[in-house]
Design an enzyme around this catalytic site. Sequence first.
Site, mmCIF file in Angstrom:
data_model
loop_
_atom_site.group_PDB
_atom_site.id
_atom_site.type_symbol
_atom_site.label_atom_id
_atom_site.label_comp_id
_atom_site.label_asym_id
_atom_site.label_seq_id
_atom_site.Cartn_x
_atom_site.Cartn_y
_atom_site.Cartn_z
ATOM 1 N N HIS A 167 3.960 4.028 -1.338
ATOM 2 C CA HIS A 167 3.019 4.299 -0.248
ATOM 3 C C HIS A 167 1.686 3.652 -0.581
ATOM 4 C CE1 HIS A 167 0.715 6.503 2.769
ATOM 5 N NE2 HIS A 167 1.868 6.780 3.330
ATOM 6 N N ASP A 215 9.600 9.116 4.684
ATOM 7 C CA ASP A 215 10.803 8.513 5.282
ATOM 8 C C ASP A 215 12.042 8.660 4.428
ATOM 9 O OD1 ASP A 215 8.504 6.098 6.332
ATOM 10 O OD2 ASP A 215 9.570 7.469 7.641
HETATM 11 C C1 SDX Z 1 5.003 5.073 6.245
HETATM 12 O O1 SDX Z 1 0.181 4.273 5.810
HETATM 13 C C2 SDX Z 1 0.782 5.356 6.102
HETATM 14 O O2 SDX Z 1 0.225 6.433 6.060
HETATM 15 C C3 SDX Z 1 2.220 5.201 6.552
HETATM 16 C C4 SDX Z 1 3.005 6.482 6.783
HETATM 17 C C5 SDX Z 1 2.473 7.252 7.964
HETATM 18 O O3 SDX Z 1 2.724 8.461 8.029
HETATM 19 O O4 SDX Z 1 1.895 6.619 8.880
HETATM 20 O O5 SDX Z 1 2.938 7.292 5.630
HETATM 21 C C6 SDX Z 1 4.470 6.181 7.081
HETATM 22 O O6 SDX Z 1 4.957 3.951 6.679
HETATM 23 C C7 SDX Z 1 5.521 5.383 4.866
HETATM 24 C C8 SDX Z 1 5.938 4.099 4.080
HETATM 25 C C9 SDX Z 1 7.350 3.704 4.530
HETATM 26 N N1 SDX Z 1 7.721 2.399 3.963
HETATM 27 C C10 SDX Z 1 8.690 2.302 3.042
HETATM 28 O O7 SDX Z 1 9.238 3.267 2.507
HETATM 29 C C11 SDX Z 1 9.087 0.870 2.716
HETATM 30 C C12 SDX Z 1 9.202 0.705 1.204
HETATM 31 N N2 SDX Z 1 7.848 0.826 0.645
HETATM 32 C C13 SDX Z 1 7.115 -0.391 0.429
HETATM 33 O O8 SDX Z 1 7.379 -1.434 1.281
HETATM 34 C C14 SDX Z 1 5.654 -0.151 0.054
HETATM 35 O O9 SDX Z 1 5.636 0.851 -0.864
HETATM 36 C C15 SDX Z 1 4.655 0.168 1.148
HETATM 37 C C16 SDX Z 1 4.664 -0.857 2.228
HETATM 38 C C17 SDX Z 1 4.910 1.511 1.730
HETATM 39 C C18 SDX Z 1 3.263 0.171 0.501
HETATM 40 O O10 SDX Z 1 3.043 -1.098 0.044
HETATM 41 P P1 SDX Z 1 1.610 -1.515 -0.609
HETATM 42 O O11 SDX Z 1 0.658 -0.411 -0.614
HETATM 43 O O12 SDX Z 1 1.196 -2.785 0.029
HETATM 44 O O13 SDX Z 1 1.991 -1.686 -2.102
HETATM 45 P P2 SDX Z 1 2.585 -2.996 -2.674
HETATM 46 O O14 SDX Z 1 3.593 -3.561 -1.728
HETATM 47 O O15 SDX Z 1 1.460 -3.852 -3.119
HETATM 48 O O16 SDX Z 1 3.390 -2.418 -3.932
HETATM 49 C C19 SDX Z 1 2.730 -2.227 -5.173
HETATM 50 C C20 SDX Z 1 3.779 -2.611 -6.211
HETATM 51 C C21 SDX Z 1 4.386 -3.998 -5.958
HETATM 52 O O17 SDX Z 1 4.761 -4.520 -7.213
HETATM 53 P P3 SDX Z 1 3.722 -5.606 -7.910
HETATM 54 O O18 SDX Z 1 3.478 -6.692 -6.879
HETATM 55 O O19 SDX Z 1 2.485 -4.825 -8.244
HETATM 56 O O20 SDX Z 1 4.474 -6.088 -9.109
HETATM 57 O O21 SDX Z 1 4.887 -1.689 -6.131
HETATM 58 C C22 SDX Z 1 6.070 -2.380 -5.764
HETATM 59 C C23 SDX Z 1 5.645 -3.720 -5.186
HETATM 60 O O22 SDX Z 1 6.641 -4.710 -5.427
HETATM 61 N N3 SDX Z 1 6.739 -1.562 -4.751
HETATM 62 C C24 SDX Z 1 8.048 -1.298 -4.727
HETATM 63 C C25 SDX Z 1 8.214 -0.451 -3.623
HETATM 64 N N4 SDX Z 1 7.047 -0.240 -3.014
HETATM 65 C C26 SDX Z 1 6.123 -0.934 -3.716
HETATM 66 N N5 SDX Z 1 9.070 -1.690 -5.530
HETATM 67 C C27 SDX Z 1 10.284 -1.214 -5.186
HETATM 68 N N6 SDX Z 1 10.546 -0.393 -4.128
HETATM 69 C C28 SDX Z 1 9.522 0.013 -3.342
HETATM 70 N N7 SDX Z 1 9.769 0.829 -2.298
#
Ligand code: SDX
Length: 433
Positions: free
Chosen positions: A311, A368
């Site tokens: 998140h 989710d």
């Molecule tokens: C919702 O914003 C909100 O409030 C949203 C929400 C709401 O109520 O409105 O809470 C609802 O959208 C919840 C999120 C649902 N999405 C997912 O579950 C999809 C999977 N999650 C990711 O895509 C990700 O965690 C996000 C999009 C939710 C957040 O991404 P960020 O904040 O941009 O973080 P990031 O992508 O920069 O990740 C940081 C690190 C990265 O690694 P590095 O580049 O630092 O090496 O963590 C890793 C990412 O690769 N990472 C994951 C991961 N999520 C982040 N690695 C594996 N699996 C994951 N799910």
Amino acid sequence: MADDQATFSQATLALGGKDTAFPVRQGSVGPEVIDIRKLYGQTGAFTYDPGFTSTAACESAITYIDGDAGILLHRGYPIDQLAEKSTFMEVAYLLLNGELPKQEELERFTHTITRHTMVHEQLATFLRGFRRDAHPMAVMCGIVGALSAFYHDSTDITDPQQRMIASHRLIAKMPTIAAMAYKYTVGQPFMYPQNSLSYTGNFLRMTFGVPAEPYEVNPVIERAMRRIFILHADHEQNASTSTVRLAGSSGANPFACIAAGIACLWGPAHGGANEAALNMLREIGRPERIPEYIARAKDKDDPFRLMGFGHRVYKNYDPRAKVMQATAAEVLKEMGVTDPVFDVARELEQIALHDEYFIEKKLYPNVDFYSGVVLSAIGFPTSMFTALFALARTVGWVAQWNEMISDPEQKIGRPRQLYTGHTQRDYVPVGER
Ligand code: SDX
């Protein structure tokens, strides 16, 4: 809403050989903000923050999130208390008006919403123009946007009364539209709302009821659905809420603004993650295959991510996920089903929470991760999951939209950029290229 708060301190920026001071403001709780509204005028420089990871885009009093502590408050009330003790109508009133309603206020609000649940008959005709296999989110985008063609008596957004009528219509009609989107895909007739039922019970009957026989609302499922709606109602300045605010900042039609929010929510990185998470859990299929997917999630060269994990704000357990997990267990027990996917979800959570990669990156289950297990047990197809998220989040979207429009400091949102393209050059006729 803004400058009447005392300026807390100053932040000084050394740039271009001079120091420039900017006011630092403190909200009622949460991080300080550096007010950089005069930055460009005083320094000629922009800030650079794609994804707005460090940017407060507005001032708001609706929802507060402490991502490190895993705290979520709606107008100061903790989400777990609201999910356990409140109703969706009460939470909708709270988000829109700022205070929990007294009995008479709640009855009047519920009466108003109940009396707006029907949609114009022409919308049913409009909906029948879609293919039967249209994704419910495509239908929701189209139908909610089309509402802007039906209501010309509530689009003067400068009139608080008209804003509230449009807000009530949207909150009231989303369950009807979501149920219609589902019915259309399964080839069953649309069910009209039944005003004697609760907001949630009405939605369940419009979705799962048929004209051929009476539909009894299961109180356990009704309570679970109500809790799911409350958990999804609002969440600060997430991507879809920011979309609604930006669309609304131009003075656009309120129904069109909410349609824009639905479009943004659909993405798998946002509200579409509940559908993607259940599909992922089903693809994993059994606990023995979890290590393979954990390895893929950690592999930099593999675009696969653990859906329902991580998140932007929560670097701790999403408080909504805890309630959702408990609700999943309750519904599976009530439905008398054991879903292997739920076992995979709990096993996957345990493995991930003890894995160095997830610990270091502070990746926890979000709202989710378990919602798909619950919704599937209740009987919804995965294609309906994000439509249910949109139904519930409409309350937050309209509350945030109203707050933005009524903010005396509100102006059209217009970010700038770091330009890295060509500097000026002269046109070359095609024969000379
Ligand atoms: C919702 O914003 C909100 O409030 C949203 C929400 C709401 O109520 O409105 O809470 C609802 O959208 C919840 C999120 C649902 N999405 C997912 O579950 C999809 C999977 N999650 C990711 O895509 C990700 O965690 C996000 C999009 C939710 C957040 O991404 P960020 O904040 O941009 O973080 P990031 O992508 O920069 O990740 C940081 C690190 C990265 O690694 P590095 O580049 O630092 O090496 O963590 C890793 C990412 O690769 N990472 C994951 C991961 N999520 C982040 N690695 C594996 N699996 C994951 N799910």
